[in-house]
Design a protein around this motif. Structure first.
Motif, PDB file in Angstrom:
ATOM      1  N   ALA A 199       0.871  -1.147  -0.208  1.00  0.00           N
ATOM      2  CA  ALA A 199      -0.019  -0.116  -0.003  1.00  0.00           C
ATOM      3  C   ALA A 199       0.960   1.235  -0.047  1.00  0.00           C
ATOM      4  O   ALA A 199       1.937   1.161   0.331  1.00  0.00           O
ATOM      5  N   ASP A 200       0.228   2.363  -0.264  1.00  0.00           N
ATOM      6  CA  ASP A 200       0.960   3.520  -0.460  1.00  0.00           C
ATOM      7  C   ASP A 200       0.855   4.066   0.972  1.00  0.00           C
ATOM      8  O   ASP A 200      -0.323   4.248   1.614  1.00  0.00           O
ATOM      9  N   PHE A 201       2.085   4.541   1.951  1.00  0.00           N
ATOM     10  CA  PHE A 201       1.845   4.827   3.308  1.00  0.00           C
ATOM     11  C   PHE A 201       1.460   6.301   3.467  1.00  0.00           C
ATOM     12  O   PHE A 201       1.774   7.111   2.782  1.00  0.00           O
ATOM     13  N   ASP A 202       0.639   6.302   4.375  1.00  0.00           N
ATOM     14  CA  ASP A 202      -0.319   7.511   4.949  1.00  0.00           C
ATOM     15  C   ASP A 202      -0.151   7.360   6.562  1.00  0.00           C
ATOM     16  O   ASP A 202      -0.939   6.644   7.245  1.00  0.00           O
ATOM     17  N   ALA A 203       0.422   8.547   6.892  1.00  0.00           N
ATOM     18  CA  ALA A 203       0.768   8.307   8.446  1.00  0.00           C
ATOM     19  C   ALA A 203      -0.537   8.499   9.192  1.00  0.00           C
ATOM     20  O   ALA A 203      -0.729   8.416  10.331  1.00  0.00           O
ATOM     21  N   GLU A 204      -1.510   9.502   8.457  1.00  0.00           N
ATOM     22  CA  GLU A 204      -2.567   9.820   8.980  1.00  0.00           C
ATOM     23  C   GLU A 204      -3.625   8.710   9.348  1.00  0.00           C
ATOM     24  O   GLU A 204      -4.714   8.830  10.109  1.00  0.00           O
ATOM     25  N   GLU A 205      -3.283   7.421   8.865  1.00  0.00           N
ATOM     26  CA  GLU A 205      -4.325   6.420   8.806  1.00  0.00           C
ATOM     27  C   GLU A 205      -3.970   5.659  10.299  1.00  0.00           C
ATOM     28  O   GLU A 205      -4.664   4.662  10.526  1.00  0.00           O
ATOM     29  N   PHE A 206      -2.976   5.779  10.934  1.00  0.00           N
ATOM     30  CA  PHE A 206      -2.421   5.308  12.055  1.00  0.00           C
ATOM     31  C   PHE A 206      -2.552   6.186  13.365  1.00  0.00           C
ATOM     32  O   PHE A 206      -2.180   7.211  13.457  1.00  0.00           O
ATOM     33  N   VAL A 207      -3.119   5.302  14.481  1.00  0.00           N
ATOM     34  CA  VAL A 207      -3.310   6.246  15.715  1.00  0.00           C
ATOM     35  C   VAL A 207      -2.690   5.388  16.951  1.00  0.00           C
ATOM     36  O   VAL A 207      -2.606   4.274  17.000  1.00  0.00           O
ATOM     37  N   ASP A 208      -2.271   6.235  17.812  1.00  0.00           N
ATOM     38  CA  ASP A 208      -1.534   5.718  18.995  1.00  0.00           C
ATOM     39  C   ASP A 208      -2.705   5.347  19.788  1.00  0.00           C
ATOM     40  O   ASP A 208      -3.377   5.946  20.655  1.00  0.00           O
ATOM     41  N   GLU A 209      -2.951   3.937  19.583  1.00  0.00           N
ATOM     42  CA  GLU A 209      -4.188   3.319  20.398  1.00  0.00           C
ATOM     43  C   GLU A 209      -3.935   3.467  21.805  1.00  0.00           C
ATOM     44  O   GLU A 209      -5.060   3.462  22.723  1.00  0.00           O
ATOM     45  N   TYR A 210      -2.837   3.203  22.533  1.00  0.00           N
ATOM     46  CA  TYR A 210      -2.552   3.445  23.787  1.00  0.00           C
ATOM     47  C   TYR A 210      -2.923   4.851  24.344  1.00  0.00           C
ATOM     48  O   TYR A 210      -3.767   4.617  25.480  1.00  0.00           O
ATOM     49  N   GLN A 211      -2.547   5.825  23.924  1.00  0.00           N
ATOM     50  CA  GLN A 211      -3.018   7.141  24.490  1.00  0.00           C
ATOM     51  C   GLN A 211      -4.334   7.290  24.233  1.00  0.00           C
ATOM     52  O   GLN A 211      -4.980   7.847  25.017  1.00  0.00           O
ATOM     53  N   LYS A 212      -4.900   7.024  23.219  1.00  0.00           N
ATOM     54  CA  LYS A 212      -6.417   6.956  23.007  1.00  0.00           C
ATOM     55  C   LYS A 212      -7.161   6.364  24.036  1.00  0.00           C
ATOM     56  O   LYS A 212      -8.068   7.012  24.584  1.00  0.00           O
ATOM     57  N   GLU A 213      -6.792   5.318  24.256  1.00  0.00           N
ATOM     58  CA  GLU A 213      -7.372   4.460  25.419  1.00  0.00           C
ATOM     59  C   GLU A 213      -7.133   4.910  26.783  1.00  0.00           C
ATOM     60  O   GLU A 213      -7.971   4.819  27.876  1.00  0.00           O
ATOM     61  N   LEU A 214      -5.900   5.388  27.073  1.00  0.00           N
ATOM     62  CA  LEU A 214      -5.629   6.189  28.348  1.00  0.00           C
ATOM     63  C   LEU A 214      -6.559   7.268  28.573  1.00  0.00           C
ATOM     64  O   LEU A 214      -7.094   7.488  29.557  1.00  0.00           O
ATOM     65  N   ARG A 215      -6.664   8.157  27.472  1.00  0.00           N
ATOM     66  CA  ARG A 215      -7.258   9.491  27.620  1.00  0.00           C
ATOM     67  C   ARG A 215      -8.906   8.916  27.954  1.00  0.00           C
ATOM     68  O   ARG A 215      -9.537   9.595  28.612  1.00  0.00           O
TER      69      ARG A 215
END
Length: 269
Positions: A199-215
């Protein structure tokens, strides 16, 4: 964004005034240490191992231990070093971009033109683009001499500090020297697997799940009332006359930043 450094990018007789900004920021949720029983804030004390006194941050110097001897370096000693007085980013050489080892790349900074006309800035940017070259530069920041790669990202020049050669470890693993036979069929299957994930890399597609769940966890605790009152748990620090200066990590960092700003302003003047 806040300017962290101002100077000039120089190569040959060309001088490009620039402002430097940190290109990244930490998105981690800031956490404090507290006492499990009552939520009281845990603070750090800097204690001298000789006299036992709690030492104010302003009274702390740095030292180097050499063969059983401690060499103390005072603030005046460090301020007298010539490196930080230089306000130039000097181009050492222009190298093929593919020769810059990604392993050596460290912290990135944006460079903004700092003159009435950005012509020299644009000229350097276009030159790097057309020649597919990366400029290797040397400069000083926060009392350290640094090597960096100067490259183009869109319309902006990016300065990315490099690790020194002796800071990169050699990968010396016995298993890498073993004679391993890979069949043609295995390579074909492996390549097929790679293709299925391509695939073509798009950084916006990735989320820091740990920080999201911590919040989410923090918000849930707040909504449920599972909290302590800050004024009761963190409390007020006692005066220096009563117990010496108690310094937490954030205060120490703020003091360091303020001192660094003052020193840079003096050097610039």
């Amino acid at each position: 964004m806040r300017t962290i450094w101002k100077g000039a990018l120089t190569f040959g007789l060309v001088n490009v005034p620039v402002k430097v900004y940190s290109a990244t920021e930490d998105h981690d949720v800031s956490l404090h240490q507290v006492h499990e029983k009552d939520g009281g804030r845990i603070r750090y004390q800097r204690t001298c191992e000789v006299c036992g006194e709690t030492v104010a941050f302003a009274d702390i110097d740095k030292a180097y231990v050499d063969e059983g001897q401690t060499v103390v370096l005072t603030k005046d000693d460090l301020a007298a070093l010539p490196a930080e007085k230089s306000r130039e980013i000097d181009v050492v050489e222009f190298v093929p971009s593919d020769q810059v080892d990604l392993l050596t790349l460290d912290k990135p900074y944006y460079l903004e033109p700092d003159s009435k006309s950005p012509k020299a800035y644009v000229l350097l940017r276009k030159t790097l683009e057309q020649t597919d070259r990366t400029a290797i530069v040397r400069f000083t920041l926060r009392q350290k001499t640094r090597l960096a790669a100067l490259r183009v990202r869109g319309k902006v020049l990016v300065l990315q500090t490099l690790l020194w050669a002796d800071e990169v470890r050699e990968a010396e693993f016995p298993a890498l020297d073993e004679d391993v036979r890979i069949s043609k069929k295995e390579l074909e299957l492996s390549a097929s697997l790679v293709e299925s994930y391509s695939a073509d890399f798009d950084a916006e597609e990735f989320v820091d799940e740990y920080q999201k769940e911590l919040r989410t966890l923090i918000d849930a605790k707040i909504e449920a009332g599972d909290t302590f009152d800050v004024s009761e748990t963190f409390g007020e620090k006692e005066s220096n006359a009563q117990s010496g200066e108690v310094i937490d990590l954030m205060e120490a960092l703020r003091a360091s930043v303020a001192k660094s700003k003052e020193q840079r302003a003096q050097n610039a003047g």
